[in-house]
Design an enzyme around this catalytic site. Structure first.
Site, PDB file in Angstrom:
ATOM      1  N   GLY A  12       0.875  -1.415  -0.133  1.00 55.15           N
ATOM      2  CA  GLY A  12       0.003  -0.210  -0.121  1.00 55.15           C
ATOM      3  C   GLY A  12       0.685   1.184  -0.021  1.00 55.15           C
ATOM      4  O   GLY A  12       0.646   2.262   0.641  1.00 55.15           O
ATOM      5  N   ALA A  13       1.745   1.116  -0.915  1.00 50.85           N
ATOM      6  CA  ALA A  13       2.910   2.314  -0.695  1.00 50.85           C
ATOM      7  C   ALA A  13       2.678   3.404  -1.817  1.00 50.85           C
ATOM      8  O   ALA A  13       3.552   4.444  -1.926  1.00 50.85           O
ATOM      9  CB  ALA A  13       4.315   1.709  -0.777  1.00 50.85           C
ATOM     10  N   ASP A  63      -3.082  -7.254  -5.099  1.00 45.69           N
ATOM     11  CA  ASP A  63      -4.063  -7.092  -4.088  1.00 45.69           C
ATOM     12  C   ASP A  63      -3.689  -7.969  -2.912  1.00 45.69           C
ATOM     13  O   ASP A  63      -3.846  -9.249  -3.025  1.00 45.69           O
ATOM     14  CB  ASP A  63      -5.466  -7.570  -4.641  1.00 45.69           C
ATOM     15  N   VAL A  64      -2.952  -7.308  -1.851  1.00 48.39           N
ATOM     16  CA  VAL A  64      -2.704  -8.165  -0.959  1.00 48.39           C
ATOM     17  C   VAL A  64      -3.445  -8.983   0.036  1.00 48.39           C
ATOM     18  O   VAL A  64      -3.102  -9.873   0.797  1.00 48.39           O
ATOM     19  CB  VAL A  64      -1.714  -7.413  -0.011  1.00 48.39           C
ATOM     20  N   ASN A  89       1.227  -2.499   5.505  1.00 49.03           N
ATOM     21  CA  ASN A  89       0.808  -1.175   5.469  1.00 49.03           C
ATOM     22  C   ASN A  89      -0.551  -1.009   5.024  1.00 49.03           C
ATOM     23  O   ASN A  89      -1.670  -0.318   5.482  1.00 49.03           O
ATOM     24  CB  ASN A  89       1.593  -0.041   5.126  1.00 49.03           C
ATOM     25  N   TYR A 155     -13.580  -2.291  11.590  1.00 46.36           N
ATOM     26  CA  TYR A 155     -12.278  -1.815  11.453  1.00 46.36           C
ATOM     27  C   TYR A 155     -11.405  -2.012  12.556  1.00 46.36           C
ATOM     28  O   TYR A 155     -10.174  -2.352  12.759  1.00 46.36           O
ATOM     29  CB  TYR A 155     -12.361  -0.142  10.996  1.00 46.36           C
ATOM     30  N   LYS A 159      -7.842  -4.051  13.604  1.00 48.95           N
ATOM     31  CA  LYS A 159      -6.422  -3.391  13.912  1.00 48.95           C
ATOM     32  C   LYS A 159      -5.930  -3.658  15.442  1.00 48.95           C
ATOM     33  O   LYS A 159      -4.856  -3.900  15.561  1.00 48.95           O
ATOM     34  CB  LYS A 159      -6.687  -1.900  13.775  1.00 48.95           C
ATOM     35  N   ILE A 188      -2.935  10.721  11.318  1.00 47.33           N
ATOM     36  CA  ILE A 188      -1.837  11.027  10.389  1.00 47.33           C
ATOM     37  C   ILE A 188      -2.335  11.577   8.977  1.00 47.33           C
ATOM     38  O   ILE A 188      -3.390  11.016   8.435  1.00 47.33           O
ATOM     39  CB  ILE A 188      -1.039   9.843   9.841  1.00 47.33           C
TER      40      ILE A 188
HETATM   41  P1  NAD Z   1      -4.633   5.499   2.207  1.00 44.91           P
HETATM   42  O1  NAD Z   1      -6.099   5.211   1.782  1.00 44.91           O
HETATM   43  O2  NAD Z   1      -4.143   7.028   2.019  1.00 44.91           O
HETATM   44  O3  NAD Z   1      -3.456   4.624   1.468  1.00 44.91           O
HETATM   45  C1  NAD Z   1      -3.555   3.176   1.647  1.00 44.91           C
HETATM   46  C2  NAD Z   1      -2.897   2.685   0.435  1.00 44.91           C
HETATM   47  O4  NAD Z   1      -3.095   1.322   0.341  1.00 44.91           O
HETATM   48  C3  NAD Z   1      -3.657   3.087  -0.799  1.00 44.91           C
HETATM   49  O5  NAD Z   1      -2.544   3.532  -1.838  1.00 44.91           O
HETATM   50  C4  NAD Z   1      -4.462   1.787  -1.290  1.00 44.91           C
HETATM   51  O6  NAD Z   1      -4.553   1.926  -2.829  1.00 44.91           O
HETATM   52  C5  NAD Z   1      -3.612   0.677  -0.793  1.00 44.91           C
HETATM   53  N1  NAD Z   1      -4.360  -0.389  -0.843  1.00 44.91           N
HETATM   54  C6  NAD Z   1      -5.880  -0.532  -0.270  1.00 44.91           C
HETATM   55  N2  NAD Z   1      -5.982  -1.850  -0.125  1.00 44.91           N
HETATM   56  C7  NAD Z   1      -4.916  -2.607  -0.761  1.00 44.91           C
HETATM   57  C8  NAD Z   1      -4.795  -3.789  -1.252  1.00 44.91           C
HETATM   58  N3  NAD Z   1      -5.816  -4.769  -1.048  1.00 44.91           N
HETATM   59  N4  NAD Z   1      -3.493  -4.535  -1.565  1.00 44.91           N
HETATM   60  C9  NAD Z   1      -2.684  -3.487  -1.777  1.00 44.91           C
HETATM   61  N5  NAD Z   1      -2.802  -2.106  -1.539  1.00 44.91           N
HETATM   62  C10 NAD Z   1      -3.781  -1.777  -1.073  1.00 44.91           C
HETATM   63  O7  NAD Z   1      -4.334   5.248   3.776  1.00 44.91           O
HETATM   64  P2  NAD Z   1      -3.266   5.568   4.904  1.00 44.91           P
HETATM   65  O8  NAD Z   1      -3.945   6.547   5.879  1.00 44.91           O
HETATM   66  O9  NAD Z   1      -1.882   5.912   4.433  1.00 44.91           O
HETATM   67  O10 NAD Z   1      -3.182   4.368   5.765  1.00 44.91           O
HETATM   68  C11 NAD Z   1      -2.128   3.221   5.685  1.00 44.91           C
HETATM   69  C12 NAD Z   1      -2.290   2.420   6.855  1.00 44.91           C
HETATM   70  O11 NAD Z   1      -2.232   3.129   8.145  1.00 44.91           O
HETATM   71  C13 NAD Z   1      -3.859   1.713   7.091  1.00 44.91           C
HETATM   72  O12 NAD Z   1      -3.547   0.364   7.237  1.00 44.91           O
HETATM   73  C14 NAD Z   1      -4.687   2.462   8.020  1.00 44.91           C
HETATM   74  O13 NAD Z   1      -5.625   1.588   8.591  1.00 44.91           O
HETATM   75  C15 NAD Z   1      -3.517   2.584   8.794  1.00 44.91           C
HETATM   76  N6  NAD Z   1      -3.929   3.824   9.604  1.00 44.91           N
HETATM   77  C16 NAD Z   1      -4.137   5.098   9.126  1.00 44.91           C
HETATM   78  C17 NAD Z   1      -4.121   6.292  10.018  1.00 44.91           C
HETATM   79  C18 NAD Z   1      -4.459   7.720   9.326  1.00 44.91           C
HETATM   80  O14 NAD Z   1      -4.556   8.668  10.334  1.00 44.91           O
HETATM   81  N7  NAD Z   1      -4.093   7.878   8.225  1.00 44.91           N
HETATM   82  C19 NAD Z   1      -4.565   5.901  11.270  1.00 44.91           C
HETATM   83  C20 NAD Z   1      -4.433   4.773  11.790  1.00 44.91           C
HETATM   84  C21 NAD Z   1      -4.258   3.808  10.942  1.00 44.91           C
END
Ligand code: NAD
Length: 250
Positions: A12-13, A63-64, A89, A155, A159, A188
């Site tokens: 998910g980078a 798709d992981v 991630n 969700y 987690k 974040i």
């Molecule tokens: P985001 O939606 O901005 O980015 C997530 C990325 O993961 C996207 O590029 C998406 O295409 C990719 N993705 C989704 N499903 C996928 C799959 N099946 N296979 C491969 N890639 C996939 O989200 P983010 O805010 O960067 O979140 C990243 C991680 O951090 C997530 O696990 C999220 O739950 C966790 N998180 C985020 C926050 C926050 O405040 N942003 C807080 C707590 C936890």
């Protein structure tokens, strides 16, 4: 540089926290495999940034949450050599009131947030152990492992369960020299939560719960992940750490 000579796979980078982790890792000397479910301009930009830092980058679509994609991703990733570090991630968040939640919605979120990390970790560890290599895994959880937000009965458990996944995998692969840790991010600044950052009503309510009083950046998770993945953390495994500006502890 903490990660010189290492090869890291970040799921998910293409944006957000995963992108932040990939870029911090490259800054710390790692070559990075940039995975996402959809690849194109965004993943190419991440790869270009990594290369501009003098590191190698490889974009791998997968798709992981699908076993066959995970196996193919690890095969294609070999192009950069054996993988030393895995960051689980990729994740999704939806908001649905508990009484309305369907089986499909539960499965969609749980498969990506929890099962995907389990499958990627298993594939990574099987390969590393077969080849006699050590390694480090960093799983990305959430502040919601500790704090209740409405509409997250699917969700939040996905987690919190990452903590147990982290502990249990770490206990089974420790003697093989593989360490497994978890980071729980707070608020974040990423596309996932942009709606919170852009809401004049919700944002102040959330920020009031954060001791430092502001949202974090993707690189803040990257710095913590780089430490946990590095040899400086060689005696740390099975742990979960909140990188949340003091939200869980307030
Ligand atoms: P985001 O939606 O901005 O980015 C997530 C990325 O993961 C996207 O590029 C998406 O295409 C990719 N993705 C989704 N499903 C996928 C799959 N099946 N296979 C491969 N890639 C996939 O989200 P983010 O805010 O960067 O979140 C990243 C991680 O951090 C997530 O696990 C999220 O739950 C966790 N998180 C985020 C926050 C926050 O405040 N942003 C807080 C707590 C936890």
């Amino acid at each position: 540089m903490k990660l010189t000579g290492k090869v890291a796979l970040v799921t998910g980078a293409g944006q957000g926290i995963g992108r932040g982790i990939a870029e911090v890792f490259a800054n710390e000397g790692a070559d990075v495999i940039v995975n996402d479910i959809s690849t194109g301009e965004k993943t190419d930009q991440v790869a270009a940034t990594i290369r501009s830092l003098g590191r190698r980058a490889l974009v791998v679509q997968a798709d992981v949450s699908k076993r066959e994609d995970v196996e193919r991703m690890f095969e294609e990733a070999q192009e950069l050599g054996p993988i030393d570090i895995l960051v689980n991630n990729a994740g999704v968040e939806t908001i649905v009131p508990f009484l309305d939640l369907t089986d499909q919605q539960w499965e969609d979120v749980t498969n990506i947030n929890l099962k995907a990390g389990w499958m990627c970790a298993q594939t990574f560890c099987r390969r590393a152990i077969h080849e006699g290599r050590k390694g480090a895994i960093v799983n990305i959880g959430s502040i919601q492992a500790a704090r209740v937000l409405p509409g997250r009965t699917h969700y939040a458990p996905s987690k919190l369960a990452i903590e147990a996944l982290t502990r249990n995998i770490s206990a089974e692969v420790g003697l093989n020299g593989i360490r497994v840790n978890c980071i729980h991010p707070g608020l974040i600044d990423t596309p996932m939560i942009r709606w919170v950052l852009e809401s004049p009503e919700i944002l102040p309510q959330v920020v009031a719960q954060i001791s430092l009083g502001y949202p974090g950046k993707p690189c803040d998770i990257g710095y913590a992940a780089a430490f946990l993945a590095s040899d400086e953390a060689r005696y740390i495994t099975g742990q979960s750490i909140y990188v949340d500006g003091g939200w869980a502890g307030k």
